[in-house]
Enzyme design. Structure first.
Site, mmCIF file in Angstrom:
data_model
loop_
_atom_site.group_PDB
_atom_site.id
_atom_site.type_symbol
_atom_site.label_atom_id
_atom_site.label_comp_id
_atom_site.label_asym_id
_atom_site.label_seq_id
_atom_site.Cartn_x
_atom_site.Cartn_y
_atom_site.Cartn_z
ATOM 1 N N GLU A 190 3.737 31.768 49.434
ATOM 2 C CA GLU A 190 4.923 31.605 50.275
ATOM 3 C C GLU A 190 5.174 30.134 50.636
ATOM 4 O O GLU A 190 5.584 29.815 51.760
ATOM 5 C CB GLU A 190 4.804 32.453 51.537
ATOM 6 C CG GLU A 190 4.709 33.942 51.243
ATOM 7 C CD GLU A 190 4.661 34.794 52.495
ATOM 8 O OE1 GLU A 190 4.522 34.228 53.601
ATOM 9 O OE2 GLU A 190 4.754 36.024 52.380
ATOM 10 N N GLU A 261 5.027 41.753 48.050
ATOM 11 C CA GLU A 261 4.617 42.303 49.335
ATOM 12 C C GLU A 261 5.770 43.093 49.923
ATOM 13 O O GLU A 261 6.880 42.571 50.054
ATOM 14 C CB GLU A 261 4.192 41.196 50.318
ATOM 15 C CG GLU A 261 2.876 40.530 49.970
ATOM 16 C CD GLU A 261 2.446 39.532 51.044
ATOM 17 O OE1 GLU A 261 2.978 39.596 52.177
ATOM 18 O OE2 GLU A 261 1.591 38.696 50.733
#
Length: 303
Positions: A190, A261
């Site tokens: 991320e 995710e």
């Protein structure tokens, strides 16, 4: 082609590495080649429907692993994914620990023994609600270091640890290309969320991390989650609650859409009261009819 059929073909939403353009569910792991195209991951020349779930090995004990993995399999999971916890494996510079609950080799052998694939999320910055995001504390004392940046000292130690893990996996023949269960690896985590803070040092770091990983020649694809500009051949993937609505999509036409995710909750901060209802109704309007949906949890908070 009828419009309805064309829309259906374009619905390539993946639920945690679920490749929805495929038709067969994995039951036995034999290892082999792993490639991809715009439609899916391809394992041994076959497209797969792959649903993955997380079991983080340091958060349980080796005695628990067979039961946890078995329950995941019974629940329909095909792939077990885990981060790699740098500050646990290298608590002191150059001193490594792969014993007990840190025995990642044993963990992946348990995964393979139960007929599942694995995804190795090296990071090595992992976040994961883990102290220091998984970075070892001793890094703080390295002169002139700037974490997660085009910074020589940080890249040196990051590469050292990444190579340590990859070479360990290779030596134990745990990559699918060697007959093992690992079909995907992840580098960084991320980073796009914070990349702007590093100004001109951010983009070169992304390019370096991707090249460094690919050059390790694991024989399986690499991904970067929440990194829209992931350099080729690394696949950019989505993390979030509503990737079907928010994901910009693969950054090249030859890459598949991956949902790495599936966030199933919304946190409320600065509030005194929260009630959390749950619903099994999709994510609002259904962009892809017939696509499997996950449990949605929304927090409603008041003062």
């Amino acid at each position: 082609m009828p419009r309805k059929a064309a829309v259906k073909m374009r619905c390539r939403l993946l639920l945690w590495f679920a490749v929805l353009s495929a038709a067969a569910v994995l039951t036995v792991v034999w290892g082999g080649s792993v490639t991809y195209d715009s439609r899916s991951l391809i394992v041994n020349g076959q497209r797969k429907i792959l649903f993955s779930g997380s079991i983080h090995y340091p958060r349980s004990t080796p005695e628990m692993w067979p039961s946890l993995i078995s329950k995941a399999k019974e629940g329909g999971i095909d792939v077990i994914e885990t981060y790699v916890f740098w500050n646990q494996h290298e608590p002191k510079q150059g001193q490594y620990d792969f014993s007990g609950r840190l025995d990642i080799v044993r963990f992946f052998r348990e995964v393979q023994a139960l007929g599942l694939y694995a995804c190795l999320r090296i990071g090595p910055f992992i976040e994961s609600e883990w102290n220091y995001g998984g970075l070892p504390f001793w890094l703080h004392d390295v002169p002139d270091i700037v974490y997660r940046s085009d910074n020589g000292p940080f890249k040196f130690y990051m590469q050292n640890f990444t190579m340590k893990i990859v070479n360990l996996m290779k030596s134990e023949k745990l990559y699918a290309s060697q007959g093992g269960p690992i079909i995907l690896s992840q580098i960084e985590n991320e980073y796009q969320n914070v990349e702007h803070a590093f100004h001109e040092k951010g983009p070169p770091y992304v390019r370096w991390a991707a090249k460094m990983a690919v050059d390790l020649q694991t024989g399986v694809p690499w991904v970067m989650c929440k990194q829209d500009d992931a350099p080729d051949p690394v696949i950019n993937a989505c993390n979030g609650m509503k990737c079907g609505q928010t994901f910009v999509g693969p950054n090249k036409p030859n890459k598949p859409a991956l949902w790495t995710e599936n966030w199933t909750s919304v946190a409320c901060l600065g509030k005194n009261m929260c009630s959390i209802p749950h619903s099994i109704k999709g994510f609002g309007d259904d962009p892809c009819p017939g696509t499997p949906k996950a449990l949605v949890v929304a927090a409603q908070c008041g003062r």
